[in-house]
Design a protein around this motif. Structure first.
Motif, PDB file in Angstrom:
ATOM      1  N   ILE A 216       0.825  -1.214   0.000  1.00 29.08           N
ATOM      2  CA  ILE A 216       0.000   0.000   0.000  1.00 29.08           C
ATOM      3  C   ILE A 216       0.856   1.259   0.000  1.00 29.08           C
ATOM      4  CG2 ILE A 216      -1.724   1.281   1.326  1.00 29.08           C
ATOM      5  CD1 ILE A 216      -2.639  -1.491   2.432  1.00 29.08           C
ATOM      6  N   ASP A 217       1.905   1.274   0.815  1.00 21.38           N
ATOM      7  CA  ASP A 217       2.695   2.487   0.989  1.00 21.38           C
ATOM      8  C   ASP A 217       3.773   2.666  -0.074  1.00 21.38           C
ATOM      9  OD1 ASP A 217       1.187   2.971   3.243  1.00 21.38           O
ATOM     10  OD2 ASP A 217       2.670   2.128   4.633  1.00 21.38           O
ATOM     11  N   ALA A 218       4.432   1.579  -0.462  1.00 16.35           N
ATOM     12  CA  ALA A 218       5.569   1.695  -1.371  1.00 16.35           C
ATOM     13  C   ALA A 218       5.178   1.570  -2.840  1.00 16.35           C
ATOM     14  CB  ALA A 218       6.619   0.637  -1.027  1.00 16.35           C
ATOM     15  N   PHE A 219       4.018   1.007  -3.117  1.00 14.80           N
ATOM     16  CA  PHE A 219       3.608   0.795  -4.506  1.00 14.80           C
ATOM     17  C   PHE A 219       2.163   1.263  -4.706  1.00 14.80           C
ATOM     18  CE2 PHE A 219       6.598  -2.469  -3.156  1.00 14.80           C
ATOM     19  CZ  PHE A 219       7.622  -2.340  -4.087  1.00 14.80           C
ATOM     20  N   PRO A 220       1.898   2.553  -4.538  1.00 14.81           N
ATOM     21  CA  PRO A 220       0.516   3.050  -4.581  1.00 14.81           C
ATOM     22  C   PRO A 220      -0.159   2.871  -5.937  1.00 14.81           C
ATOM     23  CG  PRO A 220       2.078   4.872  -4.587  1.00 14.81           C
ATOM     24  CD  PRO A 220       2.873   3.651  -4.308  1.00 14.81           C
TER      25      PRO A 220
ATOM     26  N   LEU B  30      -5.261  -3.831   0.644  1.00 12.74           N
ATOM     27  CA  LEU B  30      -6.133  -3.125   1.589  1.00 12.74           C
ATOM     28  C   LEU B  30      -7.178  -4.071   2.173  1.00 12.74           C
ATOM     29  CD1 LEU B  30      -6.719   0.239  -0.321  1.00 12.74           C
ATOM     30  CD2 LEU B  30      -5.665   0.014   1.938  1.00 12.74           C
ATOM     31  N   TYR B  31      -7.775  -4.868   1.315  1.00  6.53           N
ATOM     32  CA  TYR B  31      -8.801  -5.810   1.771  1.00  6.53           C
ATOM     33  C   TYR B  31      -8.221  -6.829   2.744  1.00  6.53           C
ATOM     34  CZ  TYR B  31     -11.841  -9.908   1.544  1.00  6.53           C
ATOM     35  OH  TYR B  31     -12.613 -11.002   1.866  1.00  6.53           O
ATOM     36  N   LYS B  32      -7.075  -7.422   2.385  1.00 11.95           N
ATOM     37  CA  LYS B  32      -6.473  -8.430   3.247  1.00 11.95           C
ATOM     38  C   LYS B  32      -5.987  -7.823   4.564  1.00 11.95           C
ATOM     39  CE  LYS B  32      -7.323 -12.032   0.926  1.00 11.95           C
ATOM     40  NZ  LYS B  32      -6.336 -12.996   0.501  1.00 11.95           N
ATOM     41  N   LEU B  33      -5.480  -6.611   4.511  1.00  8.37           N
ATOM     42  CA  LEU B  33      -5.064  -5.959   5.749  1.00  8.37           C
ATOM     43  C   LEU B  33      -6.276  -5.670   6.631  1.00  8.37           C
ATOM     44  CD1 LEU B  33      -2.712  -4.844   7.384  1.00  8.37           C
ATOM     45  CD2 LEU B  33      -2.947  -2.671   6.157  1.00  8.37           C
TER      46      LEU B  33
ATOM     47  N   ASP C  80     -13.571   0.210   4.107  1.00  9.54           N
ATOM     48  CA  ASP C  80     -14.263   1.358   3.507  1.00  9.54           C
ATOM     49  C   ASP C  80     -13.379   2.026   2.454  1.00  9.54           C
ATOM     50  OD1 ASP C  80     -16.463   0.950   5.096  1.00  9.54           O
ATOM     51  OD2 ASP C  80     -15.873   2.424   6.619  1.00  9.54           O
ATOM     52  N   ARG C  81     -12.107   2.076   2.720  1.00 11.07           N
ATOM     53  CA  ARG C  81     -11.171   2.698   1.770  1.00 11.07           C
ATOM     54  C   ARG C  81     -11.124   1.904   0.461  1.00 11.07           C
ATOM     55  NH1 ARG C  81      -4.703   3.616   3.025  1.00 11.07           N
ATOM     56  NH2 ARG C  81      -4.091   4.261   0.893  1.00 11.07           N
ATOM     57  N   VAL C  82     -11.160   0.597   0.548  1.00 18.05           N
ATOM     58  CA  VAL C  82     -11.187  -0.212  -0.671  1.00 18.05           C
ATOM     59  C   VAL C  82     -12.411   0.136  -1.513  1.00 18.05           C
ATOM     60  CG1 VAL C  82     -11.317  -2.552  -1.595  1.00 18.05           C
ATOM     61  CG2 VAL C  82      -9.987  -2.118   0.440  1.00 18.05           C
ATOM     62  N   GLN C  83     -13.556   0.223  -0.862  1.00 18.44           N
ATOM     63  CA  GLN C  83     -14.803   0.451  -1.590  1.00 18.44           C
ATOM     64  C   GLN C  83     -14.893   1.869  -2.160  1.00 18.44           C
ATOM     65  OE1 GLN C  83     -18.304  -1.428   0.595  1.00 18.44           O
ATOM     66  NE2 GLN C  83     -16.686  -1.763   2.105  1.00 18.44           N
ATOM     67  N   SER C  84     -14.326   2.827  -1.455  1.00 18.17           N
ATOM     68  CA  SER C  84     -14.416   4.209  -1.920  1.00 18.17           C
ATOM     69  C   SER C  84     -13.379   4.526  -2.993  1.00 18.17           C
ATOM     70  CB  SER C  84     -14.245   5.176  -0.737  1.00 18.17           C
ATOM     71  OG  SER C  84     -12.962   5.013  -0.139  1.00 18.17           O
ATOM     72  N   GLN C  85     -12.154   3.998  -2.847  1.00 12.97           N
ATOM     73  CA  GLN C  85     -11.081   4.320  -3.786  1.00 12.97           C
ATOM     74  C   GLN C  85     -11.023   3.362  -4.975  1.00 12.97           C
ATOM     75  OE1 GLN C  85      -7.328   4.676  -1.720  1.00 12.97           O
ATOM     76  NE2 GLN C  85      -8.032   6.362  -0.430  1.00 12.97           N
ATOM     77  N   TYR C  86     -11.500   2.131  -4.781  1.00 14.75           N
ATOM     78  CA  TYR C  86     -11.440   1.129  -5.856  1.00 14.75           C
ATOM     79  C   TYR C  86     -12.792   0.423  -5.977  1.00 14.75           C
ATOM     80  CZ  TYR C  86      -6.512   1.950  -4.806  1.00 14.75           C
ATOM     81  OH  TYR C  86      -5.290   2.536  -4.573  1.00 14.75           O
TER      82      TYR C  86
ATOM     83  N   ALA D 173     -11.858  -6.738  -4.923  1.00  8.98           N
ATOM     84  CA  ALA D 173     -11.644  -6.591  -3.485  1.00  8.98           C
ATOM     85  C   ALA D 173     -12.731  -5.731  -2.842  1.00  8.98           C
ATOM     86  CB  ALA D 173     -10.270  -5.980  -3.219  1.00  8.98           C
ATOM     87  N   ALA D 174     -13.253  -4.743  -3.566  1.00  8.23           N
ATOM     88  CA  ALA D 174     -14.311  -3.887  -3.012  1.00  8.23           C
ATOM     89  C   ALA D 174     -15.564  -4.702  -2.727  1.00  8.23           C
ATOM     90  CB  ALA D 174     -14.618  -2.751  -3.981  1.00  8.23           C
TER      91      ALA D 174
END
Length: 259
Positions: free
Chosen positions: A201-205, A214-217, A235-241, A246-247
């Motif tokens: 998530i952080d190094a390969f946005p 994101l989902y697995k985390l 929620d971030r998965v569903q809103s951003q992707y 995964a959403a």
């Protein structure tokens, strides 16, 4: 007249054989004192209490048998649910494997074109080994991923760790970190798994593995009891992707868990 009859009866009684008298006495019904006293058979109340105790033991025995049957039935249901859960896990893992395999193939095709278009500059900066290194990196990744498909998880983890150490700038590095997260999670090393997913998530946005990470985390945080962090990630998965697989999985998980 009466006195004569009485004398005859008396004479007849005394003239009877002596053995007949005890027999006649023995034929008299015996009367048992039911109000108390000893005796080898006990009193009426003792016998009634014994019968009552025996009946109570039978009730307890039947109840124990019923409880044992119920326990066996529940154990069978638990085993069936455990089997279904394992099948679901395997199906989900296989779906991710298939998806990752397709993405890896597409990435490899794209990498070949980009390497050809920039061959001159890469050659100047790295002594002419970029194309060879890119091919070797893809082969190393595919070899590690093949171990996942073979379910040799320990060897797969070591292979992905070696891949990341040898090819830290590879376009497949995000995928390698993601699969390290999956493998650590399968080994119940939740901290290491969370670190691997966080790395994606952080190094390969811009990686296609970010929604899955994101989902697995989010699932890991739920397993660790951090419901707030879990919902934030899901929620971030569903809103951003919103269009990602995964959403949909994140939404299903929140609905089933009541989050």
């Amino acid at each position: 007249m009466n006195k004569g009859i009485q004398r005859l009866c008396a004479i007849g009684l005394f003239s009877m054989p002596m053995g007949i008298i005890p027999a006649a006495v023995a034929q008299q019904p015996s009367v048992t004192d039911l109000s108390g006293g000893g005796g080898s058979g006990g009193t009426f109340y003792d016998q009634a209490a014994t019968r009552e105790e025996a009946g109570g033991n039978l009730v307890l025995f039947n109840r124990l048998q019923q409880n044992q049957e119920e326990l066996r039935r529940l154990r069978g249901q638990v085993e069936e649910l455990r089997h279904q859960l394992e099948q679901l896990r395997q199906q989900t893992r296989q779906q991710y494997m298939d998806m990752d395999d397709r993405l890896s193939s597409l990435s490899s095709s794209g990498a070949g074109g980009s390497a050809s278009s920039s061959a001159s500059s890469d050659t100047a900066s790295s002594g002419g080994n970029t194309t060879t290194d890119s091919s070797a990196g893809r082969e190393a990744y595919q070899a590690a991923f093949a171990k996942v498909q073979d379910r040799d998880f320990a060897a797969a983890r070591q292979a992905f760790e070696a891949f990341i150490a040898d090819y830290p700038q590879s376009e497949l590095a995000a995928n390698a970190h993601y699969w390290l997260g999956e493998l650590h999670s399968a080994e119940s090393d939740l901290e290491a798994a969370a670190g691997a997913f966080r790395k994606v998530i952080d190094a390969f946005p811009d990686s296609t593995k970010v929604p899955d990470a994101l989902y697995k985390l989010g699932l890991l945080k739920a397993r660790q009891g951090d419901v707030e962090a879990s919902n934030e990630l899901l929620d971030r998965v569903q809103s951003q992707y919103p269009d990602s697989n995964a959403a949909g999985l994140a939404q299903d998980f929140q609905q089933q868990s009541g989050s």
